[in-house]
Design a protein around this motif. Sequence first.
Motif, mmCIF file in Angstrom:
data_model
loop_
_atom_site.group_PDB
_atom_site.id
_atom_site.type_symbol
_atom_site.label_atom_id
_atom_site.label_comp_id
_atom_site.label_asym_id
_atom_site.label_seq_id
_atom_site.Cartn_x
_atom_site.Cartn_y
_atom_site.Cartn_z
ATOM 1 N N GLU A 1 -105.810 -92.778 63.079
ATOM 2 C CA GLU A 1 -104.862 -92.993 61.989
ATOM 3 C C GLU A 1 -105.570 -92.843 60.641
ATOM 4 O OE1 GLU A 1 -101.322 -96.093 60.709
ATOM 5 O OE2 GLU A 1 -102.973 -96.813 61.949
ATOM 6 N N ARG A 52 -106.044 -89.240 60.054
ATOM 7 C CA ARG A 52 -104.781 -88.574 59.703
ATOM 8 C C ARG A 52 -104.442 -88.790 58.235
ATOM 9 N NH1 ARG A 52 -99.792 -90.009 59.008
ATOM 10 N NH2 ARG A 52 -100.123 -92.117 59.800
ATOM 11 N N LYS A 53 -104.726 -89.984 57.736
ATOM 12 C CA LYS A 53 -104.447 -90.273 56.328
ATOM 13 C C LYS A 53 -105.324 -89.448 55.394
ATOM 14 C CE LYS A 53 -102.705 -94.955 57.159
ATOM 15 N NZ LYS A 53 -102.962 -96.407 57.001
ATOM 16 N N PRO A 76 -100.579 -83.164 53.835
ATOM 17 C CA PRO A 76 -99.307 -83.352 54.552
ATOM 18 C C PRO A 76 -99.112 -82.411 55.738
ATOM 19 C CG PRO A 76 -98.949 -83.545 52.199
ATOM 20 C CD PRO A 76 -100.382 -83.145 52.372
ATOM 21 N N GLU A 77 -99.528 -81.186 55.631
ATOM 22 C CA GLU A 77 -99.408 -80.246 56.741
ATOM 23 C C GLU A 77 -100.762 -79.976 57.401
ATOM 24 O OE1 GLU A 77 -96.530 -79.133 57.934
ATOM 25 O OE2 GLU A 77 -95.564 -80.408 56.434
ATOM 26 N N GLY A 103 -99.872 -91.317 64.812
ATOM 27 C CA GLY A 103 -98.960 -90.621 63.906
ATOM 28 C C GLY A 103 -99.021 -89.113 63.913
ATOM 29 N N TYR A 104 -99.741 -88.525 64.863
ATOM 30 C CA TYR A 104 -99.841 -87.071 64.918
ATOM 31 C C TYR A 104 -98.637 -86.476 65.654
ATOM 32 C CZ TYR A 104 -104.707 -87.556 63.443
ATOM 33 O OH TYR A 104 -105.841 -87.852 62.743
ATOM 34 N N ASN A 139 -100.615 -83.369 61.220
ATOM 35 C CA ASN A 139 -100.276 -84.596 60.514
ATOM 36 C C ASN A 139 -98.768 -84.798 60.571
ATOM 37 O OD1 ASN A 139 -100.083 -86.798 58.853
ATOM 38 N ND2 ASN A 139 -100.946 -85.816 57.040
ATOM 39 N N GLY A 140 -98.359 -85.897 61.183
ATOM 40 C CA GLY A 140 -96.935 -86.226 61.259
ATOM 41 C C GLY A 140 -96.197 -85.431 62.288
#
Length: 286
Positions: A139, A142-143, A147-148, A206-207, A285-286
């Motif tokens: 996590e 990821r932060k 954003p992409e 969160g991936y 990410n996301g």
Amino acid sequence: MLEATGPNAQQIEYWNEVSGPKWVQLNDSIDRLIAPIGARALDLAAPKEGESVLDVGCGCGNTSIVLAERVGSSGRVVGIDISGPMLAEANARRDREGLTQLSFENADAQSHDFSGDRFDLVFSRFGVMFFAEPVVAFESLRKALAPEGRLAFVCWQSPEHNGWMTLPARAAVQHLDPPEPPPPGAPGPFAFADAERLRGILEDAGYGDVVIDGVEIQIDVLGGRSLDDAVDFMSDMGPAGAMIREASPEAAAAARGAIRETLAEHEREGRVELPAAVWLVGARNG
């Protein structure tokens, strides 16, 4: 040197006092073995010119240098590792190559503050299996992504599928007391042997678009060296090396002899090819 505190204190101590100095000595030999696997992970990561990349568990900087060459002078690569001795070697290599777009951080990726950093790519070659709290660590990584941004790494499958590490260890235990096996998923080379557990960790962190592909290969543990040199190498690293370091001189010598016999049994035309298996992992990410 990074202070051995926090959830990964044991790993910090181990990679600074035990494994890190040994890895620096063996870096060229280790890299010859795993570079072909790392190349597949780099192809998956597909770093582009001008991109910003974080190399997690960068060690002696082998992959960081390749990444820096791929992103060029308009890009940026940051290698992060908990091992001071390995980063000293990485910095020396960086300076010899004159790669001003490459820098290194002696820090724990699980707890490091990445605020202000936004990377296009988080990459790792066998450097993400040692987190005490993998969901928290991924996590945090990821932060640090745009954003992409994308994640790409390679990690080992189960010990049963990696005879290049386990066969020498099985030979050694004929003369040594085997250590207690770690619980499944414990920090270490085989922490992500279970692909579904790994997928769950990444999704919980969160991936999205998680892809995990299995790859099986043969590793030539001779790598152009003599059989005796290969025995020295296999006796210094991995599960066998860990046991031999704790053994009496007599038991260590017997264990090395058993490793030599095992490697000799697999020698064919100047090669000793043993099985290896990895997961190639990609996500966004996301």
